[in-house]
Design a protein around this motif. Structure first.
Motif, mmCIF file in Angstrom:
data_model
loop_
_atom_site.group_PDB
_atom_site.id
_atom_site.type_symbol
_atom_site.label_atom_id
_atom_site.label_comp_id
_atom_site.label_asym_id
_atom_site.label_seq_id
_atom_site.Cartn_x
_atom_site.Cartn_y
_atom_site.Cartn_z
ATOM 1 N N TYR A 173 8.108 -7.858 6.147
ATOM 2 C CA TYR A 173 7.009 -8.777 5.837
ATOM 3 C C TYR A 173 7.507 -9.823 4.853
ATOM 4 C CZ TYR A 173 2.159 -9.900 4.261
ATOM 5 O OH TYR A 173 0.974 -10.502 3.926
ATOM 6 N N SER A 174 7.583 -11.052 5.337
ATOM 7 C CA SER A 174 8.009 -12.177 4.501
ATOM 8 C C SER A 174 6.777 -12.865 3.933
ATOM 9 C CB SER A 174 8.817 -13.166 5.350
ATOM 10 O OG SER A 174 9.043 -14.360 4.637
ATOM 11 N N VAL A 175 6.749 -13.010 2.611
ATOM 12 C CA VAL A 175 5.542 -13.531 1.964
ATOM 13 C C VAL A 175 5.964 -14.322 0.734
ATOM 14 C CG1 VAL A 175 5.187 -11.454 0.571
ATOM 15 C CG2 VAL A 175 3.207 -12.829 1.266
ATOM 16 N N ARG A 176 5.155 -15.319 0.331
ATOM 17 C CA ARG A 176 5.577 -16.214 -0.762
ATOM 18 C C ARG A 176 5.695 -15.488 -2.107
ATOM 19 N NH1 ARG A 176 2.043 -20.665 1.648
ATOM 20 N NH2 ARG A 176 0.409 -19.362 0.827
ATOM 21 N N THR A 177 4.593 -14.848 -2.518
ATOM 22 C CA THR A 177 4.566 -14.213 -3.839
ATOM 23 C C THR A 177 3.826 -12.885 -3.726
ATOM 24 O OG1 THR A 177 2.407 -14.994 -4.594
ATOM 25 C CG2 THR A 177 4.241 -16.557 -4.808
ATOM 26 N N PRO A 178 3.921 -12.019 -4.747
ATOM 27 C CA PRO A 178 3.188 -10.748 -4.680
ATOM 28 C C PRO A 178 1.688 -10.942 -4.450
ATOM 29 C CG PRO A 178 4.776 -10.703 -6.480
ATOM 30 C CD PRO A 178 4.793 -12.108 -5.941
ATOM 31 N N GLY A 179 1.117 -12.003 -5.001
ATOM 32 C CA GLY A 179 -0.316 -12.235 -4.843
ATOM 33 C C GLY A 179 -0.714 -12.664 -3.445
ATOM 34 N N ASP A 180 0.265 -13.052 -2.632
ATOM 35 C CA ASP A 180 -0.019 -13.515 -1.273
ATOM 36 C C ASP A 180 0.042 -12.398 -0.238
ATOM 37 O OD1 ASP A 180 -0.405 -16.352 -1.699
ATOM 38 O OD2 ASP A 180 1.708 -16.409 -2.268
ATOM 39 N N VAL A 181 0.326 -11.173 -0.675
ATOM 40 C CA VAL A 181 0.421 -10.055 0.276
ATOM 41 C C VAL A 181 -0.985 -9.692 0.777
ATOM 42 C CG1 VAL A 181 1.082 -7.639 0.586
ATOM 43 C CG2 VAL A 181 2.493 -9.150 -0.829
ATOM 44 N N TYR A 182 -1.180 -9.738 2.072
ATOM 45 C CA TYR A 182 -2.443 -9.311 2.686
ATOM 46 C C TYR A 182 -2.444 -7.777 2.757
ATOM 47 C CZ TYR A 182 -3.424 -13.960 4.762
ATOM 48 O OH TYR A 182 -3.693 -15.279 4.977
ATOM 49 N N PHE A 183 -3.610 -7.196 2.620
ATOM 50 C CA PHE A 183 -3.776 -5.747 2.779
ATOM 51 C C PHE A 183 -2.769 -4.975 1.915
ATOM 52 C CE2 PHE A 183 -4.928 -7.828 6.801
ATOM 53 C CZ PHE A 183 -6.278 -7.548 6.791
ATOM 54 N N ALA A 184 -2.568 -5.452 0.688
ATOM 55 C CA ALA A 184 -1.528 -4.882 -0.176
ATOM 56 C C ALA A 184 -1.757 -3.389 -0.415
ATOM 57 C CB ALA A 184 -1.478 -5.645 -1.497
ATOM 58 N N ARG A 185 -2.974 -3.024 -0.789
ATOM 59 C CA ARG A 185 -3.255 -1.608 -1.077
ATOM 60 C C ARG A 185 -3.161 -0.769 0.192
ATOM 61 N NH1 ARG A 185 -7.299 -3.664 -4.127
ATOM 62 N NH2 ARG A 185 -8.833 -3.179 -2.521
ATOM 63 N N GLU A 186 -3.686 -1.326 1.283
ATOM 64 C CA GLU A 186 -3.688 -0.574 2.537
ATOM 65 C C GLU A 186 -2.261 -0.343 3.042
ATOM 66 O OE1 GLU A 186 -5.565 -3.158 1.778
ATOM 67 O OE2 GLU A 186 -7.656 -2.758 2.327
ATOM 68 N N LEU A 187 -1.434 -1.354 2.911
ATOM 69 C CA LEU A 187 -0.041 -1.211 3.367
ATOM 70 C C LEU A 187 0.692 -0.185 2.514
ATOM 71 C CD1 LEU A 187 0.926 -4.923 4.158
ATOM 72 C CD2 LEU A 187 0.676 -3.044 5.807
ATOM 73 N N GLU A 188 0.416 -0.238 1.215
ATOM 74 C CA GLU A 188 1.036 0.738 0.317
ATOM 75 C C GLU A 188 0.626 2.159 0.723
ATOM 76 O OE1 GLU A 188 0.822 1.390 -4.417
ATOM 77 O OE2 GLU A 188 0.805 -0.704 -3.747
ATOM 78 N N ALA A 189 -0.644 2.315 1.080
ATOM 79 C CA ALA A 189 -1.124 3.628 1.513
ATOM 80 C C ALA A 189 -0.430 4.065 2.809
ATOM 81 C CB ALA A 189 -2.642 3.599 1.698
ATOM 82 N N LEU A 190 -0.263 3.126 3.739
ATOM 83 C CA LEU A 190 0.401 3.458 5.008
ATOM 84 C C LEU A 190 1.854 3.860 4.769
ATOM 85 C CD1 LEU A 190 -0.904 0.627 7.383
ATOM 86 C CD2 LEU A 190 -1.635 3.018 7.330
ATOM 87 N N ALA A 191 2.463 3.295 3.728
ATOM 88 C CA ALA A 191 3.859 3.616 3.416
ATOM 89 C C ALA A 191 3.984 4.965 2.725
ATOM 90 C CB ALA A 191 4.467 2.522 2.544
ATOM 91 N N GLY A 192 2.853 5.566 2.346
ATOM 92 C CA GLY A 192 2.886 6.820 1.612
ATOM 93 C C GLY A 192 2.363 8.011 2.390
ATOM 94 N N THR A 193 2.188 7.866 3.698
ATOM 95 C CA THR A 193 1.694 8.989 4.487
ATOM 96 C C THR A 193 2.844 9.925 4.851
ATOM 97 O OG1 THR A 193 2.018 7.823 6.568
ATOM 98 C CG2 THR A 193 -0.112 7.530 5.494
ATOM 99 N N SER A 194 2.522 11.038 5.521
ATOM 100 C CA SER A 194 3.564 12.010 5.854
ATOM 101 C C SER A 194 4.510 11.473 6.934
ATOM 102 C CB SER A 194 2.920 13.324 6.314
ATOM 103 O OG SER A 194 2.073 13.084 7.420
ATOM 104 N N ALA A 195 4.010 10.577 7.775
ATOM 105 C CA ALA A 195 4.895 9.875 8.724
ATOM 106 C C ALA A 195 4.836 8.404 8.334
ATOM 107 C CB ALA A 195 4.427 10.085 10.160
#
Lengths: 256, 196
Positions: free
Chosen positions: A159-181
């Protein structure tokens, strides 16, 4: 032509598209430049992960403006989620981003598109998602559908993005990265990286791309979504790396 | 239409009569394609018309020796943009069919990369369609379908198959790649035949 390389047709039944009136139930600032709209659409037949819809705005004198937006949600629910990026000279996106509020009615047509779609439990190939900016929206829908179904197909998102504040669905993506798969998430910041980030801001280069995607030898399905320039560059490089062009699906945004 | 979007006034009231319903005028040239842009050298390029009785092929040099039309036309993309007065050079489908006999009424256009789109033959003949290789005085860029694309400007622009390599005659109308993926079998922009 018999020697034509065939592309597997997606003849799977998709819900029929139609015009619907939806009620905006939430309009939330997603990034400084984008708004997340949650819309309850009466009669919505559900949609597959990666599909899009048309939004039609109508002025009192009957003037209309219609644009396409990717859907960030999927499944049978009648609630659809959009995340709209405000284009500098846009006519529709500034209205959706700045003017629309909960309780407003919007006309939508969909669901649309049957190719830039991924469904859990189908194709066993690993999946590489590659997003530029707001191009992450349909890819988030795809990654979210996989997690919701408990599907364990290997998944990566670059995911290429300008700045940390420009990340869409930041919390949701972080959650998806923390599942068992987990979804393997690789963020590339082009203008400003978070404090302590191991690399300075940079664009995706050929070398960075090659090092950050599921290798061609593993025959991944690849979904690329972003501006035309971004998509052209990335898709060309993937073909050079040996990815089968028929396994690379692209979607571009553009226009106002 | 009775629906009004609260707070929306719109920006432009210069409604151009050349714009079909639901379309917005653009001045750039957006790109719509489903996969990577194929890299096709004109030295390897070939265009084939295949019928119930055989086939006719042209290589690039043979194709360039055919009668070439200059075409000025409006184009309309299903994704809601239109461009007015675009200029192209290409070979008319009428010219190509001077050498071809067929009793079939339907055409599947095939492209390098494997994409297909279906068009009735009547929608291609009679000065309605070309195989175009120049846009705005320059060789057609690969991302816009170069070296050559079908140009069927009276239908939505996905029917103007990029990277076209041939036409296959069919006895019945069959959906092509884009049509199997949700686009309309016919695609008239004035009737908003966008999706099925």
């Amino acid at each position: 032509m018999s020697d034509t390389v065939g592309i597997a047709p997606s003849v799977r039944a998709v819900p029929r598209a139609g015009w619907h009136v939806g009620t905006v139930t939430a309009a939330i600032r997603e990034t400084p430049n984008a708004t997340r709209l949650e819309i309850e659409v009466d009669g919505w037949p559900g949609n597959a992960p990666g599909q899009h819809l048309d939004v039609r705005l109508t002025a009192p004198d009957g003037y209309t403006a219609t644009r396409s937006y990717s859907i960030a949600s999927s499944g049978d629910a009648s609630r659809v989620v959009l995340a709209v990026d405000k284009l500098p000279d846009g006519e529709v996106s500034p209205f959706l981003v700045d003017e629309v509020r909960a309780g407003d009615l919007l006309e939508v047509h969909g669901p649309l598109g049957a190719f830039f779609v991924w469904r859990p439990g189908g194709d066993p190939r690993p999946v590489q998602l590659i997003a530029g900016g707001s191009g992450v929206v349909p890819l988030y829908a795809i990654a979210g559908a996989r997690a919701q179904a408990g599907d364990e197909t290997p998944f990566r998102l670059l995911y290429s993005v300008r700045t940390p504040g420009d990340v869409y669905f930041a919390r949701e993506l972080e959650a998806l990265a923390g599942t068992s798969a987990p979804l393997r998430l690789d963020l590339v910041y082009t203008r400003r990286a978070p404090d302590g980030w191991p690399t300075p801001p940079r664009r995706i280069t050929r070398e960075l791309l090659e090092a950050s995607v599921v290798p061609a030898a593993e025959h991944p399905l690849v979904y690329v979504c972003g501006s035309t320039g971004f998509v052209e560059r990335i898709a060309d490089w993937l073909v050079e790396f040996g990815h089968d062009p028929r396994s690379i699906r692209t979607e571009r945004y553009g226009g106002t | 239409m009775s629906f009004i979007t609260r707070g929306f006034s719109g920006r432009s009231r210069e409604r151009d009569e050349r714009l079909p319903p639901g379309q917005t005028l653009v001045h750039d040239f957006p790109v719509l394609s489903a996969g990577p842009t194929p890299d096709i050298d004109t030295a390897d390029w070939e265009f084939t018309i295949r019928t119930e009785s055989g086939s006719q092929s042209w290589n690039w040099d043979e194709f360039m020796a055919l009668e070439i039309d200059e075409v000025s036309t409006d184009i309309h993309c299903v994704t809601h943009w239109s461009k007015l007065g675009t200029s192209w050079r290409g070979v008319s489908i009428d010219t190509l069919f001077e050498h071809v006999e067929t009793g079939y009424d339907y055409v599947m256009a095939h492209s390098y990369g494997g994409y297909t789109t279906n068009v009735p033959l009547d929608e291609l003949r009679g000065g309605k369609a070309w195989v175009a290789f120049e846009f705005d005085g320059e060789p057609l860029e690969p991302e816009h379908g170069g070296p050559a694309r079908l140009l069927v400007p009276h239908l939505y622009f996905w029917k103007s198959a990029k990277w076209v390599r041939g036409l296959e005659m069919m006895p019945t109308d069959e959906p092509g790649f884009w049509e199997q993926n949700g686009y309309h079998l016919h695609g008239d922009p004035w009737k908003e035949e966008r999706y099925w």
